[in-house]
Every structure is written in C-alpha cells, then in structure tokens.
Scaffold this motif. Structure first.
Motif, PDB file in Angstrom:
ATOM      1  N   TYR A   1      27.125  43.434  47.590  1.00  0.00           N
ATOM      2  CA  TYR A   1      28.276  44.271  47.907  1.00  0.00           C
ATOM      3  C   TYR A   1      29.529  43.714  47.232  1.00  0.00           C
ATOM      4  CZ  TYR A   1      25.387  46.728  51.252  1.00  0.00           C
ATOM      5  OH  TYR A   1      24.381  47.472  51.831  1.00  0.00           O
ATOM      6  N   GLY A   2      30.266  44.619  46.617  1.00  0.00           N
ATOM      7  CA  GLY A   2      31.425  44.219  45.827  1.00  0.00           C
ATOM      8  C   GLY A   2      31.071  43.869  44.402  1.00  0.00           C
ATOM      9  N   LYS A   3      29.777  43.917  44.062  1.00  0.00           N
ATOM     10  CA  LYS A   3      29.329  43.577  42.708  1.00  0.00           C
ATOM     11  C   LYS A   3      28.417  44.672  42.158  1.00  0.00           C
ATOM     12  CE  LYS A   3      29.416  38.662  43.962  1.00  0.00           C
ATOM     13  NZ  LYS A   3      28.620  37.413  44.098  1.00  0.00           N
ATOM     14  N   LEU A   4      28.687  45.904  42.557  1.00  0.00           N
ATOM     15  CA  LEU A   4      27.805  47.006  42.179  1.00  0.00           C
ATOM     16  C   LEU A   4      27.897  47.350  40.703  1.00  0.00           C
ATOM     17  CD1 LEU A   4      28.259  49.318  45.292  1.00  0.00           C
ATOM     18  CD2 LEU A   4      26.455  47.659  44.830  1.00  0.00           C
ATOM     19  N   ASP A   5      28.906  46.817  40.014  1.00  0.00           N
ATOM     20  CA  ASP A   5      28.964  47.030  38.564  1.00  0.00           C
ATOM     21  C   ASP A   5      27.927  46.181  37.832  1.00  0.00           C
ATOM     22  OD1 ASP A   5      30.364  44.782  39.420  1.00  0.00           O
ATOM     23  OD2 ASP A   5      31.568  44.707  37.586  1.00  0.00           O
ATOM     24  N   ILE A   6      27.398  45.168  38.530  1.00  0.00           N
ATOM     25  CA  ILE A   6      26.383  44.292  37.940  1.00  0.00           C
ATOM     26  C   ILE A   6      25.007  44.563  38.544  1.00  0.00           C
ATOM     27  CG2 ILE A   6      25.661  41.893  37.618  1.00  0.00           C
ATOM     28  CD1 ILE A   6      28.046  42.643  35.939  1.00  0.00           C
ATOM     29  N   PHE A   7      24.951  44.769  39.857  1.00  0.00           N
ATOM     30  CA  PHE A   7      23.665  44.857  40.553  1.00  0.00           C
ATOM     31  C   PHE A   7      23.352  46.291  40.973  1.00  0.00           C
ATOM     32  CE2 PHE A   7      25.099  40.472  41.610  1.00  0.00           C
ATOM     33  CZ  PHE A   7      24.092  39.793  40.942  1.00  0.00           C
ATOM     34  N   THR A   8      22.089  46.652  40.822  1.00  0.00           N
ATOM     35  CA  THR A   8      21.549  47.896  41.371  1.00  0.00           C
ATOM     36  C   THR A   8      20.384  47.527  42.276  1.00  0.00           C
ATOM     37  OG1 THR A   8      22.155  49.122  39.370  1.00  0.00           O
ATOM     38  CG2 THR A   8      20.521  50.131  40.836  1.00  0.00           C
ATOM     39  N   LEU A   9      20.434  48.001  43.520  1.00  0.00           N
ATOM     40  CA  LEU A   9      19.436  47.606  44.508  1.00  0.00           C
ATOM     41  C   LEU A   9      18.492  48.762  44.816  1.00  0.00           C
ATOM     42  CD1 LEU A   9      18.446  45.422  46.538  1.00  0.00           C
ATOM     43  CD2 LEU A   9      19.960  46.481  48.227  1.00  0.00           C
ATOM     44  N   ASN A  10      17.188  48.503  44.716  1.00  0.00           N
ATOM     45  CA  ASN A  10      16.150  49.441  45.141  1.00  0.00           C
ATOM     46  C   ASN A  10      15.364  48.801  46.284  1.00  0.00           C
ATOM     47  OD1 ASN A  10      16.657  51.436  43.090  1.00  0.00           O
ATOM     48  ND2 ASN A  10      15.654  50.071  41.639  1.00  0.00           N
TER      49      ASN A  10
ATOM     50  N   VAL B   1      20.820  32.395  42.533  1.00  0.00           N
ATOM     51  CA  VAL B   1      20.179  33.316  41.591  1.00  0.00           C
ATOM     52  C   VAL B   1      21.088  34.493  41.299  1.00  0.00           C
ATOM     53  CG1 VAL B   1      18.201  34.843  41.234  1.00  0.00           C
ATOM     54  CG2 VAL B   1      17.875  32.615  42.324  1.00  0.00           C
ATOM     55  N   TYR B   2      21.657  35.085  42.341  1.00  0.00           N
ATOM     56  CA  TYR B   2      22.553  36.226  42.155  1.00  0.00           C
ATOM     57  C   TYR B   2      23.790  35.835  41.350  1.00  0.00           C
ATOM     58  CZ  TYR B   2      20.049  39.285  45.410  1.00  0.00           C
ATOM     59  OH  TYR B   2      19.113  40.090  46.013  1.00  0.00           O
ATOM     60  N   ASN B   3      24.371  34.684  41.704  1.00  0.00           N
ATOM     61  CA  ASN B   3      25.581  34.252  41.018  1.00  0.00           C
ATOM     62  C   ASN B   3      25.332  33.937  39.549  1.00  0.00           C
ATOM     63  OD1 ASN B   3      27.181  34.524  43.288  1.00  0.00           O
ATOM     64  ND2 ASN B   3      26.902  32.407  43.939  1.00  0.00           N
ATOM     65  N   ASN B   4      24.100  33.558  39.231  1.00  0.00           N
ATOM     66  CA  ASN B   4      23.768  33.316  37.832  1.00  0.00           C
ATOM     67  C   ASN B   4      23.878  34.610  37.025  1.00  0.00           C
ATOM     68  OD1 ASN B   4      22.498  31.504  35.692  1.00  0.00           O
ATOM     69  ND2 ASN B   4      21.033  33.186  35.748  1.00  0.00           N
ATOM     70  N   TYR B   5      23.328  35.711  37.554  1.00  0.00           N
ATOM     71  CA  TYR B   5      23.462  37.000  36.875  1.00  0.00           C
ATOM     72  C   TYR B   5      24.926  37.452  36.848  1.00  0.00           C
ATOM     73  CZ  TYR B   5      18.372  37.570  37.004  1.00  0.00           C
ATOM     74  OH  TYR B   5      17.029  37.416  36.810  1.00  0.00           O
ATOM     75  N   TRP B   6      25.630  37.184  37.937  1.00  0.00           N
ATOM     76  CA  TRP B   6      27.050  37.567  38.006  1.00  0.00           C
ATOM     77  C   TRP B   6      27.869  36.773  36.999  1.00  0.00           C
ATOM     78  CZ3 TRP B   6      30.248  41.086  39.860  1.00  0.00           C
ATOM     79  CH2 TRP B   6      31.593  40.774  40.051  1.00  0.00           C
ATOM     80  N   PHE B   7      27.529  35.499  36.846  1.00  0.00           N
ATOM     81  CA  PHE B   7      28.291  34.617  35.956  1.00  0.00           C
ATOM     82  C   PHE B   7      28.162  35.063  34.498  1.00  0.00           C
ATOM     83  CE2 PHE B   7      28.927  30.762  33.433  1.00  0.00           C
ATOM     84  CZ  PHE B   7      30.077  30.240  33.996  1.00  0.00           C
ATOM     85  N   ILE B   8      26.959  35.458  34.122  1.00  0.00           N
ATOM     86  CA  ILE B   8      26.747  35.862  32.725  1.00  0.00           C
ATOM     87  C   ILE B   8      26.997  37.359  32.516  1.00  0.00           C
ATOM     88  CG2 ILE B   8      25.097  34.004  32.324  1.00  0.00           C
ATOM     89  CD1 ILE B   8      22.838  35.962  32.652  1.00  0.00           C
ATOM     90  N   ARG B   9      27.390  38.057  33.615  1.00  0.00           N
ATOM     91  CA  ARG B   9      27.728  39.487  33.568  1.00  0.00           C
ATOM     92  C   ARG B   9      26.562  40.313  33.029  1.00  0.00           C
ATOM     93  NH1 ARG B   9      31.575  40.256  36.867  1.00  0.00           N
ATOM     94  NH2 ARG B   9      32.055  42.239  35.842  1.00  0.00           N
ATOM     95  N   LYS B  10      25.359  39.994  33.476  1.00  0.00           N
ATOM     96  CA  LYS B  10      24.181  40.721  33.039  1.00  0.00           C
ATOM     97  C   LYS B  10      23.807  41.763  34.087  1.00  0.00           C
ATOM     98  CE  LYS B  10      19.288  40.124  31.860  1.00  0.00           C
ATOM     99  NZ  LYS B  10      18.170  39.151  31.735  1.00  0.00           N
TER     100      LYS B  10
END
Length: 401
Positions: free
Chosen positions: A126-135, A98-107
């Motif tokens: 971690y290492g993908k904070l330009d794509i993911f924001t965690l609450n 699921v995470y890699n899907n968002y990473w792959f499409i850069r959403k």
C-alpha cells in the motif's frame, strides 16, 4: 574451541516444559524447554560478561558458536550447498527486505499470493502501487490455494510468488511442491514455513523455492528472530542497503562506495539474536529425537469431540496433516471464549491470527485457535473439551433466560 555440542553436554538439563497452565498455543513465550535457560546463562554470563576476557576474545568465541549453530540448521533443513542461512529479526522483516529491494531498484513487480497468507505479505504494497501489482488466489473446497486460479495467474507476467506452507487458521499442510512445479523459471518463489516447521520434517531442496522462512518463537525458542534459507543467487541480488547496518561493513561517501561484510551472518556478537540462534539450533537438535506423531492423534481426537458439541463451528476440514483447529461458538465472541477458558487455566488464542484477509474471506469475525504442540497430552485435550462444554451450556442458559 567451545562448541555447541560441548554446551549441550555441559548443560544436560531435563527436557521438560514449564506448564503452569494448559497451553494450546505454540507461539506462547512461556512454553520453552528448561535446558535453553542454561544455554542462555552460559552465553550471557560465562562468555559475554566474563571480566577476564577481552572484547575481541568474546567476539571470537561467540562467532565460533554461532557459525556452528548456523551450520547445524543448514544440515537439518538443507541437503545441498546452493542455499545459505541468514538471520533476521522476524519473518516480516525478511518479507519487507524483499519488497524494499524491488522498491529500491524501482522495478515493476507483479506479486501472486493466497488469501491465507500472512498480512505482512499484503500490507507493505500500500502506497507503492506504482511499483507493485497484487494478485490473490482463493481457496478451493479442500481449503488449499485454488489450483485453477493459480494456473491462470502464472500465465501472466508474475515476478514474485509468496505462499504459506501451512495456514495460520485452517491448519493443514499445503502441497507446496505442486505450485512450485508449475511456476516459471524466472519467478521468485518464497514459502513461509513458520507454522509447518514445528510439526513436520521439511526438506527445503525438494520444494524448489528461492527462499524458505521460519520463525524461532514457533519452535519454542526466543522471539524476535526469523530465519531465511535462501538460494545464494537470491540473497546476493538483495541490495545490502535495505538490510540496515547488518550487511554493511564500511561506507565511503565521497565517492560513494559500499563495502559488505564477508560473512553471511546478520547479527552482532553478544546480541539477543545471537543467543536465540544458538538456542534454536539446540532445540532443533533435541526436537529431532522426539516423535511428534502424537500431535496428529490429539488433533483428530479434539476435532471429533468438538464437532459433536452443538453450537461449535469448526473452520475447514480435518486432514491427516492438521495440527491446528480454529472454531467459533454461537453467540459468544472469541475474546470472551479466551477469557473464560483462562479461568479453567487453559490458554488458547483468539483474534485474526495474522490472517485478517482469510478471516474476512471466510465470512467470520475473529476466531479461536487451538495449536497442538509437543507438550500437549490427551488430558489437556479432555480439559479443553470440558471447559468448552461448560461455556456452551452457560451461553445456552443465558439465551433461554
């Protein structure tokens, strides 16, 4: 045609557990019903290793058995047709997909989870904070995800919700439909049911989630297999390339074009995952005939007895849905408790239990965990209480000396 029902009739083995020790661990690799060994032998030797059958005929037989197994799992957990059952190597692999899907499409994606979630929900960002924001939502006084914090967070642009149905440490069933009811229609809601499914009957449709995950080894089956019951639109939106070769039938490079498999199974005929799927369906079929209400009574009995022992610190509160008990002993690390209880032939688990953030949040180090399973009895509980009392007495004597 060979069917799973025929397999169960042919191997009418005794439904019993291998108990060389007293186990309070439903993730133990040795606690399995005897009859699944016969199913494994049949699939491995009578079908896959039969020299009189061609490779294509073996694949045909296995595909029929696997489809029946998957269909039965859908029948038990799903009461609707807009969900599909997909097999992965683990629940962690599903989350990574699921995470890699968002990473792959850069959403850009905002994730909301709870502090008691599995660490695989938190680690991949971690290492993908330009794509993911965690609450992260904390716990309230009842040790369930804080509702006020949850309502404040979902006012924001939350894309992905990931919650446990039962905590790995607190051990109570979370009222997951409450959180599902208030979520937005554009939010993807994923529930990890690895701990809840072994103890309760779960109706996934009523939860109204996009995907419900469970782990086979928690259900007394083989390890290295995770099940994803996902809505078809959710699964179809996952990019097939992030799943590895399991979802891809053929690829052309010039020009690039990807052809997908026309069946929703992510397994190969003859692989260990194939055996695990059939064995899991047989265990579920067997488990539905057994009442697990005794687990609640044993858990309540253990909680009452342990709470009366001086020096024992119980984590959380007892609830009717409690099936796990986590605790610490004053002046004794959890690994020492585990090691000393092993001398009494008693097996529990010690450590972080895949919930490192929660343990730190509660201000604990590592903790001991007791998991109540189908195979546990009041005699097991009395032996455990006796062992813990002996450890507690020995620890007190060392301090006084």
């Amino acid at each position: 045609m060979i069917s799973v029902i025929w397999l169960r009739t042919k191997f009418n083995a005794l439904y019993c557990f291998n108990k060389p020790l007293i186990y309070f661990d439903n993730a133990s690799t040795t606690q399995k019903p005897w009859f699944i060994l016969n199913v494994f032998r049949y699939l491995n030797y009578n079908i896959c290793s039969n020299p009189g059958r061609s490779q294509y005929y073996v694949a045909f037989l296995l595909s029929n058995i696997l489809n029946e197994s998957r269909t039965y799992l859908k029948h038990v957990f799903l009461k609707c047709t807009n969900y599909e059952c997909v097999i992965y190597k683990s629940v962690t692999e599903i989350i990574n997909a699921v995470y890699n899907n968002y990473w792959f499409i850069r959403k850009k994606t905002t994730i909301l989870t709870c502090i008691d979630s599995h660490h695989s929900v938190i680690a991949p960002i971690y290492g993908k904070l330009d794509i993911f924001t965690l609450n992260v939502v904390g716990l309230d006084h009842d040790f369930i995800p804080n509702v006020r914090q949850y309502l404040n967070y979902i006012k924001n642009n939350i894309s992905l919700l990931m919650f446990n149905h039962m905590s790995n440490v607190i051990g109570i069933l979370i009222p997951i439909r409450l959180y599902s009811y208030f979520k937005g229609d554009n939010m993807t809601f994923i529930v990890d049911g690895s701990q809840s499914v072994p103890h309760f009957e779960v109706n996934i449709e009523s939860i109204n989630c996009n995907a419900y995950l469970l782990s086979a080894h928690k259900l007394y089956s083989f390890s290295n297999m995770g099940i994803c019951f996902g809505r078809k639109n959710f699964l179809n939106d996952l990019n097939p390339l992030i799943l590895g070769g399991g979802g891809v039938h053929k690829i052309k490079l010039k020009p690039f074009k990807c052809f997908l498999n026309n069946i929703p199974d992510k397994h190969e005929s003859g692989s260990p995952t194939s055996f695990g799927l059939t064995c899991l369906s047989e265990i579920i079929r067997w488990k539905t005939k057994i009442s697990s209400t005794h687990e609640k009574h044993i858990c309540r009995y253990l909680w009452y007895k342990l709470s009366s022992i001086k020096g024992i610190n119980l984590i959380g509160n007892w609830q009717p849905s409690s099936r796990l008990i986590s605790f610490t002993i004053d002046n004794m690390p959890s690994y020492e408790v585990n090691k000393l209880l092993n001398k009494f032939m008693i097996c529990i688990r010690s450590g972080y239990h895949c919930t490192t953030p929660l343990i730190e949040y509660l201000g604990k180090s590592t903790v001991c965990r007791i998991s109540i399973g189908l195979y546990n009895t009041y005699k097991d509980a009395d032996m455990l209480i006796y062992g813990i009392k002996i450890l507690n007495i020995n620890t007190t004597r060392k301090i006084l000396c």
